[in-house]
Structures are given as C-alpha cells and as structure tokens.
Write a protein that holds these residues in place. Structure first.
Motif, PDB file in Angstrom:
ATOM      1  N   ARG A  56       3.825  -7.069  -8.667  1.00 39.89           N
ATOM      2  CA  ARG A  56       5.064  -6.319  -8.420  1.00 39.89           C
ATOM      3  C   ARG A  56       5.031  -5.684  -7.027  1.00 39.89           C
ATOM      4  NH1 ARG A  56       7.415  -2.385 -12.518  1.00 39.89           N
ATOM      5  NH2 ARG A  56       9.365  -3.256 -11.707  1.00 39.89           N
ATOM      6  N   GLY A  57       3.839  -5.347  -6.561  1.00 39.93           N
ATOM      7  CA  GLY A  57       3.728  -4.778  -5.221  1.00 39.93           C
ATOM      8  C   GLY A  57       4.074  -5.769  -4.127  1.00 39.93           C
ATOM      9  N   ARG A  58       4.010  -7.081  -4.441  1.00 39.36           N
ATOM     10  CA  ARG A  58       4.356  -8.107  -3.451  1.00 39.36           C
ATOM     11  C   ARG A  58       5.868  -8.340  -3.372  1.00 39.36           C
ATOM     12  NH1 ARG A  58       1.970 -12.407  -5.592  1.00 39.36           N
ATOM     13  NH2 ARG A  58       3.872 -13.424  -6.279  1.00 39.36           N
ATOM     14  N   GLN A  59       6.585  -7.901  -4.406  1.00 37.47           N
ATOM     15  CA  GLN A  59       8.039  -8.145  -4.444  1.00 37.47           C
ATOM     16  C   GLN A  59       8.725  -7.489  -3.245  1.00 37.47           C
ATOM     17  OE1 GLN A  59       9.267 -10.342  -6.579  1.00 37.47           O
ATOM     18  NE2 GLN A  59       7.147 -10.529  -7.329  1.00 37.47           N
ATOM     19  N   PRO A  60       9.808  -8.065  -2.770  1.00 33.21           N
ATOM     20  CA  PRO A  60      10.609  -9.156  -3.355  1.00 33.21           C
ATOM     21  C   PRO A  60      10.139 -10.553  -2.965  1.00 33.21           C
ATOM     22  CG  PRO A  60      11.694  -8.359  -1.395  1.00 33.21           C
ATOM     23  CD  PRO A  60      10.452  -7.528  -1.542  1.00 33.21           C
ATOM     24  N   TRP A  61       8.889 -10.672  -2.495  1.00 32.73           N
ATOM     25  CA  TRP A  61       8.390 -11.962  -2.021  1.00 32.73           C
ATOM     26  C   TRP A  61       7.584 -12.648  -3.116  1.00 32.73           C
ATOM     27  CZ3 TRP A  61      10.513 -13.219   2.459  1.00 32.73           C
ATOM     28  CH2 TRP A  61      10.900 -12.199   3.329  1.00 32.73           C
ATOM     29  N   ILE A  62       7.839 -13.927  -3.320  1.00 37.47           N
ATOM     30  CA  ILE A  62       6.975 -14.717  -4.187  1.00 37.47           C
ATOM     31  C   ILE A  62       5.829 -15.309  -3.359  1.00 37.47           C
ATOM     32  CG2 ILE A  62       8.237 -16.911  -3.974  1.00 37.47           C
ATOM     33  CD1 ILE A  62       7.763 -17.271  -7.004  1.00 37.47           C
ATOM     34  N   VAL A  63       6.101 -15.595  -2.070  1.00 40.80           N
ATOM     35  CA  VAL A  63       5.068 -15.888  -1.073  1.00 40.80           C
ATOM     36  C   VAL A  63       5.318 -14.920   0.076  1.00 40.80           C
ATOM     37  CG1 VAL A  63       4.026 -17.582   0.460  1.00 40.80           C
ATOM     38  CG2 VAL A  63       5.015 -18.327  -1.721  1.00 40.80           C
ATOM     39  N   GLN A  64       4.357 -14.074   0.340  1.00 39.39           N
ATOM     40  CA  GLN A  64       4.547 -12.963   1.266  1.00 39.39           C
ATOM     41  C   GLN A  64       5.143 -13.395   2.603  1.00 39.39           C
ATOM     42  OE1 GLN A  64       3.708  -9.623   0.501  1.00 39.39           O
ATOM     43  NE2 GLN A  64       4.825  -9.158   2.378  1.00 39.39           N
ATOM     44  N   LEU A  73       0.828  -1.197   0.000  1.00 38.08           N
ATOM     45  CA  LEU A  73       0.000   0.000   0.000  1.00 38.08           C
ATOM     46  C   LEU A  73       0.868   1.256   0.000  1.00 38.08           C
ATOM     47  CD1 LEU A  73      -2.926   1.124   0.163  1.00 38.08           C
ATOM     48  CD2 LEU A  73      -2.605   1.272   2.627  1.00 38.08           C
ATOM     49  N   ALA A  74       1.957   1.236   0.773  1.00 36.62           N
ATOM     50  CA  ALA A  74       2.855   2.385   0.798  1.00 36.62           C
ATOM     51  C   ALA A  74       3.455   2.636  -0.580  1.00 36.62           C
ATOM     52  CB  ALA A  74       3.965   2.157   1.822  1.00 36.62           C
ATOM     53  N   ALA A  75       3.780   1.564  -1.296  1.00 41.54           N
ATOM     54  CA  ALA A  75       4.301   1.712  -2.660  1.00 41.54           C
ATOM     55  C   ALA A  75       3.222   2.237  -3.606  1.00 41.54           C
ATOM     56  CB  ALA A  75       4.852   0.376  -3.159  1.00 41.54           C
ATOM     57  N   PHE A  76       1.981   1.749  -3.434  1.00 42.55           N
ATOM     58  CA  PHE A  76       0.871   2.254  -4.261  1.00 42.55           C
ATOM     59  C   PHE A  76       0.789   3.775  -4.204  1.00 42.55           C
ATOM     60  CE2 PHE A  76      -2.061  -1.753  -4.048  1.00 42.55           C
ATOM     61  CZ  PHE A  76      -1.253  -2.371  -4.993  1.00 42.55           C
ATOM     62  N   GLU A  77       1.026   4.340  -3.006  1.00 42.22           N
ATOM     63  CA  GLU A  77       0.840   5.771  -2.815  1.00 42.22           C
ATOM     64  C   GLU A  77       2.152   6.541  -2.656  1.00 42.22           C
ATOM     65  OE1 GLU A  77      -1.777   7.457  -3.250  1.00 42.22           O
ATOM     66  OE2 GLU A  77      -3.155   5.776  -3.469  1.00 42.22           O
TER      67      GLU A  77
END
Length: 461
Positions: free
Chosen positions: A382-390, A256-260
């Motif tokens: 891409r917003g989940r990166q660098p995790w493939i599984v959070q 969310l922080a990256a979204f905004e």
C-alpha cells in the motif's frame, strides 16, 4: 468506496495472497528447525530428537500442502485481472518466477518425498541432506518471489520498448535486476520474519503439551530450541529494518513519509511511536521522538527528510492506513524482543516450565508473527500506491480491460468460500496431529511396517 473492476481486483488479489502468505513463512521457519532437530539426532543419536523430527515433519507436510494449493490461484490472476500489468512486466517478472519454479520449487518438492517417506528407506545422512534441501528450497523460493516484487519497488536494468502500440519493460541485465537496490534487504527481512513465525508455531504447540503435562521431554526440547531461534530472529529484525528504511528513503521517499505521517520536508524529523495522521489536514498527532527519524536515516538529527508535500496528492499512498499498519508491525516486533528475551531469562533461571501464565501466553501468540508478517507486506504494497511498478505503471493502468465488475465479484466470493473451507481443513489436520501427539520411534516403525504390508497386499503379483 467505488466498487469498480480495479477495486474488486485489488481486494481479490489481496485476499488470495494474504491467505496464501499464512503458510510459506511457517514452511520456511519450520524447515530451519527441522534441520536443527535432525542434525542433533545425527550428532547425539538420541531417540528423542528422532521423535521430535518425525512429529514436526508431519506438521510441516500439512502446512506445505495447503501453501501449494492456495498459491496456484495468484498466477492465474495476473492474466485474468491484471493482463495489462502482465504485458508490461512479463519479460522482467517472468524471469524470477521461472527461476523460482526451476531452482526452488523443484528442489523443495523433489526432496520432499524423501523427507516424508525416507526414514526407513535411506541412510540417516541422506535423510538429513533431503531435509536440508527442502529447507534451502523453501528459502530460495522466498528469494525469487522477493526479487520479483522488489523490482516493482526499485526497478533497474530495464528499457521500455513498444510493440504494436503496447509498452513493455525488457531486462537489460539479468543479475542487476536480481540484485536490485531493495532485493537483498527485503529478502533478509522476509526470511527472518518467517523464522520467527515458524518458531512461534513450535513454541505454541510445545506450550500446549507442557500445560497438559504430556510429552514433557519432547515439549521442553522443542520449546527451548525454537525459543532461541525466535529470540535471535527478533533481535535481528530491527537492524535489518533500519537498513530497509534507509533504502526506502533513497528510492521510495513518499512511502517513508507515509510510514511516519510526515507532510513537510524538514530537518530534525520526528519518529512516531504511535499516533494518528490525517492527510486532509496534514497533521500527525501522537507520541514521537524529535529528530529520531532524521538520525535513523542520515545518522544526524539535522538530516533532511522529504515530506509528502514534495509530490502531488494524487501520488500519495493511503497515508493513515500505511502509517497504522507500519507502526503496528514495529510494535509487534518490539513485543517479540521483550517476550522472547524474558522467556530466555526464565529458561536460564530454570523457572520457565513451571510458569503457567507465561506458557499460556504462547498458546495464542502463534498468531502474532502471522499478523506482523502480513502487516509488513500491507505496508510495503500500500505504501507503493498509486504505483504498481514504482514510477513506471500506475495500478489503475495495470488492470484488465476485458473483465466486468460482476465477474470479479463472483470469483471473489467463490475464492472466499473455497479458501475458508481449505483453512478449516488445515486447522482440522493440525488439531488432529497435535492431539495425537508425537509417537515413539517403535510406534513409527510399527506404523510404517503396517502400511508397507498393506501396499504389499494390494500391489499386483
């Protein structure tokens, strides 16, 4: 950019899945519209609704075929490019994928033959039932895929076990895994986006006929019904998106922080309408509404929203890319609301089908929901990166150890060539069917009899 195995494998998977995802939303959206069209035929007994249904079934079939063909590759990529990831999540990820095959794809494909070839062989009620089952199957397919992906975003109901030095996640509660915290809101967001995309395809083709002054009754009815679906879906998306954002804030605050473009944890956090963010200087510039992000997340402008400073920089997503894709998706969503509501107003005033400039807008507008849906997935993944599984497995840890850069590069080029050819075949089939146009019911019957006679000639006696 470092063109290593991980980078090329990510590009390859992104390319194949983004190409494939052109088609499922069309199938889901058109499935709903086929149910509406055929239901109206059974209710009214008017030939025009049968004509409409038969035509859109042909478009649906072409889209469904390419969607199936383009989706097969991704399952193999899990093993070839992402074997470490597959071993880690296989026990969890395999369950919803198996359910998708058993309860969704088999349902959809099983009734597809009746949908395509059953007009003169089953009763009208049975044919409508088959249409409903195909539509339900396509939606269920989306559900199980979203469930699998959502577990990667918000993993629950698992335990980590180790066998022979290999860590893997194991399900402890199947239904808790299915209804993980983000599954239902993400499913709603995806399905409504698909309804919008399917409706825009119908409106684009109908607008083409209206501008050519061909098949006018067919085009007016198709456009009007699809417009209502598109408008309702467009209005629903911001409400679903708001709920989705609250889930992201609760479980994936860095996303969310990256979204905004929010770097500092703060109250009265702003909501950017558009802008540019630089993770090096940790500055975001643009047009923003002060306090709106805090209000949307907490219902209070003084609510605290976490900034990226809460995490080490190596755990940050690619901030500006995620910021731009997210805001462009939202902007397109707002455009859909404005465009469809204005078009509904013109329809209500009785001026829509005489307003040439507005109809011309709908010809290329079919691409916009495709772009919006793609951007939604780009933002989420891409917003989940660098995790493939959070929080459990990094993307860099999930890649296969036994493949080389050259092998991935060669297969990527091959996929690009094959998928490009497949895309042009799809365009050719659509172009041929659209230019041919809808046929009268009598023409359909004559064509069916002609094909049946040919089959009678060639079958053994």
């Amino acid at each position: 950019m470092n063109w290593d195995v991980e980078t090329l494998s990510r590009i390859q998977f992104a390319f194949t899945i983004m190409f494939h995802y052109i088609f499922p939303p069309f199938s889901i959206g058109m499935g709903l519209l086929l149910v509406i069209f055929e239901s109206l035929y059974l209710i009214t007994k008017k030939e025009i609704y049968e004509k409409i249904t038969r035509f859109w079934i042909k478009i649906f079939a072409a889209n469904f075929a390419v969607g199936v063909a383009s989706g097969i590759v991704m399952e193999f990529e899990f093993g070839t490019n992402w074997s470490t990831y597959s071993r880690f999540v296989g026990d969890v990820f395999g369950s919803p994928l198996a359910a998708e095959g058993i309860f969704a794809f088999f349902l959809e494909s099983g009734f597809l033959a009746i949908l395509l070839f059953g007009w003169n062989r089953v009763k009208p009620g049975m044919h409508l039932f088959a249409t409903i089952m195909v539509a339900v199957g396509s939606i269920l397919s989306g559900f199980w895929i979203v469930v699998a992906n959502s577990w990667q975003q918000t993993p629950v109901a698992y335990e980590i076990v180790e066998d022979f030095g290999i860590r893997r996640a194991v399900i402890t509660d199947f239904w808790e895994m299915v209804f993980n915290p983000s599954a239902m809101v993400r499913f709603s967001h995806v399905i409504v986006g698909a309804f919008i995309q399917g409706a825009f395809l119908v409106m684009s083709v109908a607008a083409y006929y209206l501008l050519k002054k061909k098949h006018l009754e067919f085009a007016k009815i198709s456009f009007s019904i699809a417009l209502v679906v598109a408008a309702l879906g467009s209005l629903a998306q911001p409400l679903i998106g708001h709920t989705h954002a609250k889930v992201v804030e609760a479980y994936q605050s860095a996303k969310l922080a990256a979204f905004e473009g929010l770097y500092e944890t703060q109250t009265n956090a702003p909501l950017y309408l558009f802008g540019w963010t630089d993770p090096e200087t940790r500055q975001t510039t643009g047009i923003a509404i002060p306090g709106m992000l805090s209000f949307l997340v907490h219902g209070d402008t003084l609510g605290e929203v976490k900034g990226l400073e809460e995490w080490p920089k190596e755990d940050w997503p690619p901030v500006n890319g995620v910021f731009q894709s997210y805001h462009l998706m939202v902007a397109l969503g707002m455009l859909f609301i404005g465009l469809t509501l204005f078009t509904l107003f013109m329809l209500w005033k009785g001026k829509l089908f005489q307003t040439t400039w507005l109809l011309k807008l709908y010809l290329p507008a079919v691409a916009l929901p495709v772009i919006a849906n793609q951007l939604g997935w780009v933002s989420a993944e891409r917003g989940r990166q660098p995790w493939i599984v959070q929080g459990l497995l990094r993307t860099s840890e999930g890649v296969s150890k036994s493949i080389t850069t050259e092998e991935v590069a060669i297969s990527l080029v091959m996929f690009m060539i094959v998928y490009t050819l497949l895309f042009f075949v799809w365009l050719y089939v659509l172009d041929r069917e659209i230019k041919h146009g809808p046929e009268s019911v009598q023409a359909y019957e004559a064509g069916f009899k002609k094909r049946a006679d040919k089959m009678d000639i060639i079958k053994p006696h």
